[in-house]
Design a protein around this motif. Structure first.
Motif, PDB file in Angstrom:
ATOM      1  N   GLU A 149      14.082  43.953  14.299  1.00 18.49           N
ATOM      2  CA  GLU A 149      13.349  44.484  13.142  1.00 18.49           C
ATOM      3  C   GLU A 149      13.072  43.370  12.132  1.00 18.49           C
ATOM      4  OE1 GLU A 149      13.998  47.822   9.620  1.00 18.49           O
ATOM      5  OE2 GLU A 149      15.126  47.978  11.494  1.00 18.49           O
ATOM      6  N   ILE A 150      14.056  42.491  11.922  1.00 21.42           N
ATOM      7  CA  ILE A 150      13.875  41.353  11.019  1.00 21.42           C
ATOM      8  C   ILE A 150      12.764  40.450  11.538  1.00 21.42           C
ATOM      9  CG2 ILE A 150      14.973  39.244  10.159  1.00 21.42           C
ATOM     10  CD1 ILE A 150      17.643  40.816  10.228  1.00 21.42           C
ATOM     11  N   LEU A 151      12.723  40.262  12.856  1.00 22.75           N
ATOM     12  CA  LEU A 151      11.743  39.361  13.462  1.00 22.75           C
ATOM     13  C   LEU A 151      10.325  39.903  13.425  1.00 22.75           C
ATOM     14  CD1 LEU A 151      13.830  38.139  16.531  1.00 22.75           C
ATOM     15  CD2 LEU A 151      13.123  36.759  14.569  1.00 22.75           C
TER      16      LEU A 151
ATOM     17  N   GLN B  87      14.147  36.607  23.233  1.00 22.47           N
ATOM     18  CA  GLN B  87      13.622  37.645  22.342  1.00 22.47           C
ATOM     19  C   GLN B  87      13.078  37.042  21.052  1.00 22.47           C
ATOM     20  OE1 GLN B  87      17.164  40.065  22.030  1.00 22.47           O
ATOM     21  NE2 GLN B  87      16.497  41.465  23.630  1.00 22.47           N
ATOM     22  N   VAL B  88      13.771  36.038  20.541  1.00 24.92           N
ATOM     23  CA  VAL B  88      13.322  35.362  19.327  1.00 24.92           C
ATOM     24  C   VAL B  88      11.966  34.695  19.561  1.00 24.92           C
ATOM     25  CG1 VAL B  88      13.788  33.416  17.787  1.00 24.92           C
ATOM     26  CG2 VAL B  88      15.623  35.005  18.355  1.00 24.92           C
ATOM     27  N   MET B  89      11.824  34.005  20.687  1.00 26.12           N
ATOM     28  CA  MET B  89      10.569  33.319  20.980  1.00 26.12           C
ATOM     29  C   MET B  89       9.425  34.304  21.189  1.00 26.12           C
ATOM     30  SD  MET B  89      11.684  30.060  23.318  1.00 26.12           S
ATOM     31  CE  MET B  89      10.120  29.225  23.006  1.00 26.12           C
ATOM     32  N   GLN B  90       9.707  35.422  21.835  1.00 27.89           N
ATOM     33  CA  GLN B  90       8.667  36.443  22.035  1.00 27.89           C
ATOM     34  C   GLN B  90       8.217  37.033  20.705  1.00 27.89           C
ATOM     35  OE1 GLN B  90      10.686  39.083  24.754  1.00 27.89           O
ATOM     36  NE2 GLN B  90       9.933  38.020  26.577  1.00 27.89           N
ATOM     37  N   ALA B  91       9.177  37.294  19.811  1.00 31.78           N
ATOM     38  CA  ALA B  91       8.819  37.839  18.500  1.00 31.78           C
ATOM     39  C   ALA B  91       8.040  36.813  17.679  1.00 31.78           C
ATOM     40  CB  ALA B  91      10.083  38.267  17.757  1.00 31.78           C
ATOM     41  N   ALA B  92       8.449  35.541  17.760  1.00 32.20           N
ATOM     42  CA  ALA B  92       7.757  34.492  17.010  1.00 32.20           C
ATOM     43  C   ALA B  92       6.332  34.299  17.494  1.00 32.20           C
ATOM     44  CB  ALA B  92       8.536  33.187  17.121  1.00 32.20           C
ATOM     45  N   ALA B  93       6.116  34.520  18.784  1.00 34.43           N
ATOM     46  CA  ALA B  93       4.781  34.331  19.358  1.00 34.43           C
ATOM     47  C   ALA B  93       3.759  35.289  18.754  1.00 34.43           C
ATOM     48  CB  ALA B  93       4.832  34.506  20.876  1.00 34.43           C
ATOM     49  N   LYS B  94       4.209  36.455  18.291  1.00 34.45           N
ATOM     50  CA  LYS B  94       3.283  37.427  17.693  1.00 34.45           C
ATOM     51  C   LYS B  94       2.616  36.849  16.445  1.00 34.45           C
ATOM     52  CE  LYS B  94       5.990  41.425  19.274  1.00 34.45           C
ATOM     53  NZ  LYS B  94       6.778  42.609  18.833  1.00 34.45           N
TER      54      LYS B  94
ATOM     55  N   SER C 216      23.139  40.582   6.228  1.00 35.55           N
ATOM     56  CA  SER C 216      24.275  41.173   6.933  1.00 35.55           C
ATOM     57  C   SER C 216      23.747  42.304   7.803  1.00 35.55           C
ATOM     58  CB  SER C 216      25.319  41.696   5.942  1.00 35.55           C
ATOM     59  OG  SER C 216      25.781  40.651   5.124  1.00 35.55           O
ATOM     60  N   ALA C 217      23.369  41.956   8.999  1.00 39.21           N
ATOM     61  CA  ALA C 217      22.760  42.943   9.891  1.00 39.21           C
ATOM     62  C   ALA C 217      23.300  42.768  11.295  1.00 39.21           C
ATOM     63  CB  ALA C 217      21.232  42.797   9.898  1.00 39.21           C
ATOM     64  N   GLY C 218      23.306  43.843  12.067  1.00 38.12           N
ATOM     65  CA  GLY C 218      23.744  43.799  13.449  1.00 38.12           C
ATOM     66  C   GLY C 218      22.649  43.304  14.367  1.00 38.12           C
TER      67      GLY C 218
END
Length: 428
Positions: A134-136, A154-161, A126-128
């Motif tokens: 931060e979760i990613l 943004q999801v894809m950029q975070a996953a790429a890390k 349950s997060a905004g």
């Protein structure tokens, strides 16, 4: 004096649309997975060559690990639980992040899921939206996202890390071509239902209609009759018509009403986040409503002179999540199907393809991956190549060892090549 609609409207409208689009679809997905899981999990045999004639060769499905599901807000239960069914069926642990718009859904899932599932295999976050990045930062084994393009990026950029595999299911501009050779009354009913159900908040709804100029006004009249039939002369007082999910999204959809000219509808109420079922005409291809996903009860109707012009119009844009065509001519349907590209295609109806558990859901060229039924199971599984070697074939495989010779190479090529004809290597 304006009559305020009692809370009773919510009980009728929300129950019907929720049972149909949220509960029934998830239930069917779960039942389908339960009935077919044993078959999906079986090792898949593969074709052999001479070198593997006595070996056991197969593909074994195994879970990828921990899956993060970031769900969309338009159908929050369905978009959370349908991918979760596939992820759990494949043997994974799941973290579900419902949209920040749907805090009540997150609370409901947190309350209900422990009654039916092992608490060690799932968690509802349950997060905004601010907490999503931060979760990613954490490492997951697969990230599944349904939503808008900006957050998807943004999801894809975070996953790429972490070089994490992703599935990114995005909305788009779903075209709907209405041919002169169609049942106009039936067409209007099905388009109106799809565009205005849940106040238009569905990524598979038709985003705009293309039709011949002679057909535009008759179609508009039929659509207006459908709105009156569905919701009465004043949809704001209807027990069967919903509201926009959030103030932010309400403002965005309301801004679209300034595009083109209102053919009918257009009424709004900021207090209730109400936008009437609306049809727009004289919309330009460059207008904002033709560039962004609507996710609201607003339908632009544009005119084209020919089918070929309609196809060219569709193909100038990103490939959509769905293409729709209404026609009694199989030739017209076939031409639209062959000359366009989309995540899904449906003739003479809208959105119904998502109810078929054997059909995948996902885009093409606008997002990554598919889900639904076995496609979800495959998405959240690793296909492990398994070869159980038999030592008795050393009389052939010894040819690979040095010192090398041309004769050895020819024999190895023959032994390891697959035949193009129906021979012994296709029998196994």
């Amino acid at each position: 004096m304006k009559r305020r609609l009692s809370p009773h409207w919510k009980k009728i409208c929300i129950r019907f649309e929720t049972v149909l689009s949220e509960i029934t679809t998830v239930r069917n997905e779960a039942i389908y997975a339960i009935k077919n899981l044993e078959k999906w999990m079986k090792p898949e045999p593969v074709q052999k060559s001479m070198t593997s004639l006595l070996d056991s060769c197969y593909i074994q499905k195994e879970p990828v690990g921990v899956v993060l599901i970031i769900a969309g807000w338009s159908l929050p239960v369905q978009l959370s639980l349908i991918p979760m069914v596939g992820a759990v069926a494949a043997g994974n642990c799941v973290m579900i992040k419902p949209s920040e718009t749907c805090s009540h859904t997150a609370h409901l899932l947190n309350m209900l899921l422990p009654n039916y599932m092992d608490n060690s295999c799932f968690q509802v976050l349950s997060a905004g939206h601010g907490d999503l990045l931060e979760i990613l930062e954490n490492k997951f084994d697969h990230i599944f996202f349904i939503g808008d393009r900006l957050t998807g990026r943004q999801v894809m950029q975070a996953a790429a890390k972490h070089i994490t595999p992703v599935s990114v299911i995005l909305g788009g501009k779903n075209p709907c071509y209405v041919d002169k050779l169609c049942d106009l009354t039936l067409t209007a009913h099905r388009i109106a239902w799809a565009r205005f159900m849940n106040a238009g908040q569905n990524s598979l709804a038709p985003e705009y209609v293309l039709c011949h100029p002679d057909l535009r006004d008759p179609l508009i009249r039929e659509l207006e009759l459908c709105v009156h039939e569905f919701y009465g002369k004043n949809p704001q007082e209807s027990e069967h018509y919903g509201r926009i999910a959030s103030v932010e999204h309400y403002k965005g959809v309301k801004d679209f009403l300034s595009c083109g000219k209102v053919a009918f509808g257009g009424q709004t109420d900021d207090h209730e986040r109400f936008i009437a079922p609306t049809v727009l005409i004289d919309v330009k291809e460059t207008d904002a409503i033709m560039q962004q996903e609507i996710l609201g009860p607003v339908l632009p109707i544009l005119t084209v002179q020919t089918l070929e012009e309609a196809i060219q119009f569709v193909n100038r844009k990103d490939r959509p999540l769905a293409v729709y065509v209404y026609s009694n001519s199989q030739k017209v349907i076939a031409e639209v199907l062959q000359k366009t590209s989309s995540g899904s295609f449906c003739s003479n109806d809208n959105m119904i393809q998502c109810l078929y558990t054997r059909l995948p859901c996902g885009g093409i060229g606008n997002g990554v991956g598919i889900y639904g039924g076995k496609f979800s199971f495959d998405t959240f599984s690793h296909s492990r190549a398994c070869l159980l070697r038999n030592t008795a074939v050393e009389c052939v495989t010894y040819l690979r060892y040095p010192p090398y010779a041309e004769k050895q190479l020819h024999l190895m090529q023959w032994a390891s090549s697959l035949s193009r004809t129906n021979s012994w290597c296709n029998i196994l």
